[in-house]
Design a protein around this motif. Structure first.
Motif, PDB file in Angstrom:
ATOM      1  N   ARG A 145      -3.512  89.145  60.647  1.00 45.82           N
ATOM      2  CA  ARG A 145      -2.239  89.054  60.493  1.00 45.82           C
ATOM      3  C   ARG A 145      -1.925  90.858  60.327  1.00 45.82           C
ATOM      4  O   ARG A 145      -0.895  91.839  60.725  1.00 45.82           O
ATOM      5  N   ASP A 146      -2.216  91.745  59.684  1.00 46.69           N
ATOM      6  CA  ASP A 146      -2.383  92.932  58.752  1.00 46.69           C
ATOM      7  C   ASP A 146      -2.367  93.741  60.459  1.00 46.69           C
ATOM      8  O   ASP A 146      -1.852  94.546  60.385  1.00 46.69           O
ATOM      9  N   ARG A 147      -3.913  93.477  60.530  1.00 46.21           N
ATOM     10  CA  ARG A 147      -4.250  94.213  61.920  1.00 46.21           C
ATOM     11  C   ARG A 147      -3.171  94.701  62.836  1.00 46.21           C
ATOM     12  O   ARG A 147      -3.390  95.120  63.202  1.00 46.21           O
ATOM     13  N   VAL A 148      -2.644  93.203  63.319  1.00 42.38           N
ATOM     14  CA  VAL A 148      -2.333  93.395  63.895  1.00 42.38           C
ATOM     15  C   VAL A 148      -1.238  94.183  64.352  1.00 42.38           C
ATOM     16  O   VAL A 148      -0.132  94.605  64.677  1.00 42.38           O
ATOM     17  N   TYR A 149      -0.082  93.969  63.561  1.00 37.37           N
ATOM     18  CA  TYR A 149       0.991  94.450  62.409  1.00 37.37           C
ATOM     19  C   TYR A 149       0.471  96.360  62.713  1.00 37.37           C
ATOM     20  O   TYR A 149       1.564  97.030  63.515  1.00 37.37           O
ATOM     21  N   LYS A 162       1.309  96.422  66.323  1.00 38.59           N
ATOM     22  CA  LYS A 162       2.174  96.353  66.582  1.00 38.59           C
ATOM     23  C   LYS A 162       3.354  97.699  66.159  1.00 38.59           C
ATOM     24  O   LYS A 162       3.965  98.436  67.391  1.00 38.59           O
ATOM     25  N   SER A 163       2.640  98.387  65.282  1.00 36.85           N
ATOM     26  CA  SER A 163       4.006  99.251  64.112  1.00 36.85           C
ATOM     27  C   SER A 163       3.179 100.835  64.831  1.00 36.85           C
ATOM     28  O   SER A 163       3.895 101.827  64.629  1.00 36.85           O
ATOM     29  N   GLY A 164       2.201 100.937  65.620  1.00 36.96           N
ATOM     30  CA  GLY A 164       1.672 101.906  65.797  1.00 36.96           C
ATOM     31  C   GLY A 164       0.665 102.905  64.235  1.00 36.96           C
ATOM     32  O   GLY A 164       1.197 104.234  64.648  1.00 36.96           O
ATOM     33  N   LYS A 165       0.825 102.369  63.607  1.00 42.31           N
ATOM     34  CA  LYS A 165       0.041 103.414  62.902  1.00 42.31           C
ATOM     35  C   LYS A 165      -1.371 104.148  63.068  1.00 42.31           C
ATOM     36  O   LYS A 165      -1.075 105.046  62.716  1.00 42.31           O
ATOM     37  N   TYR A 213      -2.723 103.000  75.173  1.00 45.53           N
ATOM     38  CA  TYR A 213      -2.275 101.368  75.943  1.00 45.53           C
ATOM     39  C   TYR A 213      -1.034 101.022  75.826  1.00 45.53           C
ATOM     40  O   TYR A 213      -1.119  99.521  76.728  1.00 45.53           O
ATOM     41  N   ASN A 214      -0.611 100.796  74.503  1.00 44.67           N
ATOM     42  CA  ASN A 214       0.919 100.045  74.709  1.00 44.67           C
ATOM     43  C   ASN A 214      -0.001  98.081  74.203  1.00 44.67           C
ATOM     44  O   ASN A 214       0.886  97.746  74.308  1.00 44.67           O
ATOM     45  N   CYS A 215      -1.042  98.213  73.804  1.00 43.35           N
ATOM     46  CA  CYS A 215      -1.225  97.006  73.589  1.00 43.35           C
ATOM     47  C   CYS A 215      -0.743  96.193  72.548  1.00 43.35           C
ATOM     48  O   CYS A 215      -1.068  96.971  71.256  1.00 43.35           O
ATOM     49  N   HIS A 216      -0.099  95.498  71.945  1.00 44.63           N
ATOM     50  CA  HIS A 216       0.635  94.985  71.275  1.00 44.63           C
ATOM     51  C   HIS A 216       0.920  93.731  70.658  1.00 44.63           C
ATOM     52  O   HIS A 216       1.906  93.238  69.963  1.00 44.63           O
TER      53      HIS A 216
END
Length: 90
Positions: free
Chosen positions: A18-22, A25-28, A37-40
């Motif tokens: 969950r943390d890694r996907v976030y 998604k947030s573009g960290k 490549y906008n893989c969100h």
């Protein structure tokens, strides 16, 4: 993970999904593949007890063809929906 049009696939491994996907998604990480490549969108995942098993599986999936990756996703998530809200801290 994939982008909004499902044209790019990214395979990774994490002990805190969950943390890694976030982070994706947030573009960290601005220099990462997922950022470029906008893989969100999380469309597939597997859970493992041992990180060594997860790493071995990641390598196996990465070596596979796109068709094999699509087949895995289709079996688990035929609509290719974003599964982020459905995961717990695995």
């Amino acid at each position: 993970m994939t982008n909004k049009n499902n044209t790019v696939l990214y395979t990774g491994v994490s002990s805190k999904l969950r943390d890694r996907v976030y982070e994706h998604k947030s573009g960290k990480y601005k220099n990462s593949f997922t950022y470029r490549y906008n893989c969100h969108k999380l469309v597939y995942f597997e859970g493992f007890v041992l990180i060594e098993e997860a790493i071995a599986r990641e390598k196996q999936i990465k070596k596979g063809s796109r068709k094999k990756k699509e087949s895995l996703i289709d079996k688990m998530n035929p609509a290719w929906l974003d599964l982020y809200d459905q995961i717990e801290d695995l």
